[in-house]
Design a protein around this motif. Structure first.
Motif, PDB file in Angstrom:
ATOM      1  N   SER B  15       0.795  -1.228   0.000  1.00 23.78           N
ATOM      2  CA  SER B  15       0.000   0.000   0.000  1.00 23.78           C
ATOM      3  C   SER B  15       0.828   1.278   0.000  1.00 23.78           C
ATOM      4  CB  SER B  15      -0.916   0.035   1.228  1.00 23.78           C
ATOM      5  OG  SER B  15      -1.674  -1.139   1.304  1.00 23.78           O
ATOM      6  N   PHE B  16       2.078   1.201   0.432  1.00 26.41           N
ATOM      7  CA  PHE B  16       2.788   2.458   0.680  1.00 26.41           C
ATOM      8  C   PHE B  16       4.117   2.526  -0.073  1.00 26.41           C
ATOM      9  CE2 PHE B  16      -0.018   1.719   4.305  1.00 26.41           C
ATOM     10  CZ  PHE B  16      -0.816   2.850   4.190  1.00 26.41           C
ATOM     11  N   GLU B  17       4.265   3.619  -0.818  1.00 29.65           N
ATOM     12  CA  GLU B  17       5.430   3.804  -1.709  1.00 29.65           C
ATOM     13  C   GLU B  17       6.737   3.722  -0.946  1.00 29.65           C
ATOM     14  OE1 GLU B  17       2.965   5.922  -1.306  1.00 29.65           O
ATOM     15  OE2 GLU B  17       1.812   5.707  -3.143  1.00 29.65           O
ATOM     16  N   ARG B  18       6.757   4.268   0.268  1.00 35.62           N
ATOM     17  CA  ARG B  18       8.015   4.350   1.002  1.00 35.62           C
ATOM     18  C   ARG B  18       8.418   3.016   1.624  1.00 35.62           C
ATOM     19  NH1 ARG B  18      11.704   8.642   0.397  1.00 35.62           N
ATOM     20  NH2 ARG B  18      10.766   9.258  -1.555  1.00 35.62           N
ATOM     21  N   ILE B  19       7.546   1.995   1.470  1.00 33.00           N
ATOM     22  CA  ILE B  19       7.914   0.636   1.878  1.00 33.00           C
ATOM     23  C   ILE B  19       8.265  -0.173   0.627  1.00 33.00           C
ATOM     24  CG2 ILE B  19       7.065  -1.470   2.984  1.00 33.00           C
ATOM     25  CD1 ILE B  19       5.189   0.276   4.648  1.00 33.00           C
ATOM     26  N   LYS B  20       7.469   0.050  -0.425  1.00 32.91           N
ATOM     27  CA  LYS B  20       7.565  -0.745  -1.658  1.00 32.91           C
ATOM     28  C   LYS B  20       8.739  -0.292  -2.528  1.00 32.91           C
ATOM     29  CE  LYS B  20       4.038  -0.158  -4.215  1.00 32.91           C
ATOM     30  NZ  LYS B  20       2.657  -0.098  -4.719  1.00 32.91           N
TER      31      LYS B  20
END
Lengths: 319, 319
Positions: B15-20
């Motif tokens: 869901s989250f760019e800063r994880i993916k």
């Protein structure tokens, strides 16, 4: 005695070698953050927390809580092929938490660092109804070009484990039920060791796939199956365990061993040649094989028959 | 919906760019630890935690909790002269914590990373009666040979601050007492910003001494006095603040401003020339001077008269 954060920092800074005697080029506790000097460019970074009445009971003693909170992170680093460098500690405390308990907690953490590596370089203290210890760790890979991951298991690789499985859970069970003897198991539960030299030997042998067994063999092997998209077959009678556990668990022995956590042994997966190379230096036991690269199934076999494991490993999520 | 740790990791990872979308050479969430590639050898490492009903109230919204939990660490890094690189998040949750709240929390953390830098690379989820968010951060110095420390204040150095002081506390006060207007203050309380560009400019100017103001000007300046073994004299009428705070606080205005925290501005201490160099790029305000290198006294003056400040900044220790 310890009234505020300043006094707390003074106390821990002066009492414990692994806080006071950090390398000369580092900045430790006292500033906004710590500054750490590493030889390699790659940094391994992880966190692991323990909460009162979930991961520990006050009556087991805060020295054990401190020790285990550091070791669980050292074990995560070992599971990646890295050596412990530095830790930050965030403590959630309440007004029942005594100064002697703080001392015991830091004594345990300090000792785990002295024996297995790393320094205590910072953290935070906050108020919380449940006491918690949240630790973050920095590590440095043994080999700057090689770390062990969960998604590198390949078909025909063999699956090995370091040491005996199930001792920590048996120790906890004996403590909780006031069962005498099982001293070794109780000690392993209260003071587990991270498999750092096994990790170094695995990296030296060129192992690409591995992890630590913190949530039980079943759950952690399934994580490798999922990440690598492979099926793994385990022969349960090859899993090394202390024969005394037979008396403790009787009929559901394998189920208990397979789903029990906190041993902090390693799963190491690779070719026969690589595993033999490790075994020459430190003992490991081959317990299974990667049999398929299509599904992500984990199969336990007992005398060639599939074994149905119904119980689940402990899941801290939402519990 | 989210039943266990695997599903939780799946959800946040997708869901989250800063994880993916972490850099290609890194390993993020999913293994025992994260692997992070840095250009410099020095690593800045810190931790900061927030607990329900101590540091935040559920009703302020978990997006704000997520945002602030990251920003407080970004601010610690700014206080050292470092840029945010990576964060691990340890969550303590209970069974009242909903999936929507998890989403909101990560949305806030993700956004703080997108705007002010850093990626979310790992962590842990545990059960706890009080919800807590314990975050650790890795940063990289703007200049590999220079960081800002608390023990580098020298006699005759000037003391400057970035931005207005006291807004966050005024925002909290307005929220808690249902006071209308003070929108700017409420926004600063709910969504503070770390002073990263000021930090970079301070390092560029060769500043050696600084820190972030998270626990209030009084407490944080005292920390510099103690660490540097200097006395500092502050002229309270030079402290920059929003004039609207006069109406809110009336007679004890300065006392409130001096002891209020969570603004995440920076204290920057150095020579007049260095401070002027910073001021050409980003506004800072000189509020005092290092007057003595014998004692560790912090003196507040109002029109040349010493001002007695009786109230203490908030101390989370044991509360």
């Amino acid at each position: 005695m310890i009234k505020n954060e300043e006094q707390f920092i003074d106390f821990i800074s002066n009492s414990f070698e692994r806080i006071k005697n950090i390398p000369d080029s580092w900045i430790g506790i006292g500033d906004d953050a710590a500054s750490i000097n590493l030889n390699s460019k790659n940094v391994i970074f992880c966190s692991d927390a323990m909460v009162e009445n979930v991961h520990f009971r006050k009556q087991d003693g805060f020295e054990s809580v401190g020790w285990k909170s550091i070791v669980s992170n050292q074990s995560d680093l070992a599971g990646m092929g890295a050596i412990p460098i530095a830790f930050t500690i965030t403590l959630g405390i309440n007004n029942k938490f005594s100064n002697d308990e703080i001392k015991a907690l830091y004594k345990g953490m300090n000792e785990a660092c002295e024996i297995h590596g790393g320094y205590l370089v910072g953290g935070d203290v906050v108020n919380s109804r449940d006491i918690f210890v949240s630790i973050s760790a920095l590590g440095e890979p043994f080999n700057k070009d090689l770390i062990m991951l969960r998604n590198k298991a390949k078909i025909n690789d063999l699956v090995a484990v370091t040491g005996e499985i199930g001792n920590a859970a048996a120790g906890l069970f004996s403590l909780e039920n006031d069962i005498k003897s099982y001293i070794k198991q109780k000690n392993i539960f209260l003071k587990p060791a991270p498999m750092i030299s096994h990790s170094e030997n695995a990296i030296d042998a060129g192992i690409l796939c591995g992890m630590d067994i913190s949530d039980g063999l079943k759950k952690d092997l399934q994580r490798i199956c999922n990440a690598s998209k492979v099926s793994i077959e385990i022969e349960v009678d090859k899993i090394p365990f202390d024969k005394k556990l037979k008396d403790l668990y009787e009929s559901n022995l394998y189920e208990k061993i397979i789903t029990s956590g906190e041993d902090y042994q390693l799963i190491i997966i690779g070719s026969k040649e690589k595993l033999e190379k490790i075994h020459k230096k430190t003992k490991i036991m081959i317990i299974g094989k990667v049999v398929d690269n299509k599904s992500s199934e984990l199969i336990f076999k007992n005398n060639k028959n599939n074994l149905k494991i119904t119980s689940e490993s402990f899941d801290h999520f939402g519990k």
